[in-house]
Design a protein around this motif. Structure first.
Motif, PDB file in Angstrom:
ATOM      1  N   GLU A  31      -8.796  -5.612   0.553  1.00 57.94           N
ATOM      2  CA  GLU A  31      -7.764  -4.592   0.418  1.00 57.94           C
ATOM      3  C   GLU A  31      -7.219  -4.499  -1.006  1.00 57.94           C
ATOM      4  OE1 GLU A  31      -6.288  -2.413   2.943  1.00 57.94           O
ATOM      5  OE2 GLU A  31      -8.325  -2.878   3.620  1.00 57.94           O
TER       6      GLU A  31
ATOM      7  N   HIS B 282       0.836  -1.212   0.000  1.00 55.74           N
ATOM      8  CA  HIS B 282       0.000   0.000   0.000  1.00 55.74           C
ATOM      9  C   HIS B 282       0.868   1.258   0.000  1.00 55.74           C
ATOM     10  CE1 HIS B 282      -3.663  -2.109   0.151  1.00 55.74           C
ATOM     11  NE2 HIS B 282      -3.795  -2.270   1.466  1.00 55.74           N
ATOM     12  N   ARG B 283       1.928   1.252   0.796  1.00 59.67           N
ATOM     13  CA  ARG B 283       2.786   2.435   0.900  1.00 59.67           C
ATOM     14  C   ARG B 283       3.404   2.802  -0.443  1.00 59.67           C
ATOM     15  NH1 ARG B 283       7.197   1.705   5.305  1.00 59.67           N
ATOM     16  NH2 ARG B 283       5.269   1.416   6.484  1.00 59.67           N
TER      17      ARG B 283
END
Length: 253
Positions: free
Chosen positions: A141, A99-100
């Motif tokens: 997600e 995600h980062r």
């Protein structure tokens, strides 16, 4: 309309045109103090590898997204990221880093071992596997969920009944668990032969990942490149540059 795995694309971004999609293979992300099979990378190493991709204009994505882009004549700058076995550390250690760095991935899981561990490894530590809730969380997600078979069996040694369960039943269970189509399969141990490829194709998978399937290479036997703890920036550079020399064009990929 052609499926994502049926059209050969022309380019891979930032480098000379590549004959074959670049698909990276990971397993566990976490502590490496006991790692006899060299399947684990530390979160710090994974973060460095993802930074390396992004600094070169590349982005990690799921295999589904990669093949769909290539089927439309694109795929520029996309690298497939796959994580085998479905360890719980994917959610705790890998997913936040993905995600980062705005990356996606495909997670190949074992619906016959939900909440279990890597009992197929005779050496090394027991690593917990995701529960059904953990898999659903990863899917929510944005992670593509694929099948790694039911139990991590060597499919080339399985009889017809066991092969059908490992391939077709695992897909049905995952689709019920996630409520979404399961397009991808991953051969345990990378072991594959023509009979197993045919079973995967007949079970309705759009693609399957292997390791180095040789003459079987195609949409249902995609080669992958192992990325491990030793793969620092220089090794990644060499692997990426040499990829086009090692993989020749193959019809349907």
């Amino acid at each position: 309309m052609a499926s994502p795995a049926e059209t050969v694309p022309p380019t891979v971004a930032g480098e000379p045109p590549a004959p074959f999609p670049w698909v990276a293979m990971y397993h566990s992300v976490g502590d490496r103090s006991d790692d006899p099979y060299r399947i684990t990378v530390t979160p710090e190493r994974l973060a460095g590898q993802l930074r390396w991709l992004r600094r070169r204009g590349l982005r990690g994505v799921s295999v589904r997204e990669l093949l769909a882009a290539r089927a439309e004549g694109g795929g520029k700058g996309l690298v497939g990221l796959t994580f085998d076995d479905g360890y719980t550390d994917f959610v705790t250690d890998a997913l936040p880093l993905l995600h980062r760095h705005a990356c996606g991935a495909t997670l190949f899981v074992l619906p016959g071992r939900l909440g279990g561990d890597n009992a197929w490894d005779p050496r090394g530590p027991r690593k917990p596997l995701l529960t059904a809730d953990g898999i659903r969380y990863a899917a929510a997600e944005g992670v593509e969920i694929g099948s790694h078979g039911l139990t991590h069996a060597d499919l080339t040694r399985a009889d017809d009944r066991a092969l059908a369960a490992e391939v077709a039943t695992s897909r049905a269970r995952l689709q019920e668990l996630t409520g979404a189509p399961v397009d991808g399969f991953c051969y345990p141990y990378g072991s594959v032969d023509a009979r197993v490829v045919a079973a995967v194709r007949e079970a309705g998978y759009a693609y399957a990942c292997a390791v180095d399937p040789g003459p079987l290479t195609g949409p249902h036997a995609l080669p992958r490149l192992h990325l491990g703890q030793r793969d620092t920036a220089w090794r990644l550079h060499l692997k990426h540059r040499l990829h086009g020399l090692r993989r020749r064009p193959v019809e349907g990929v």
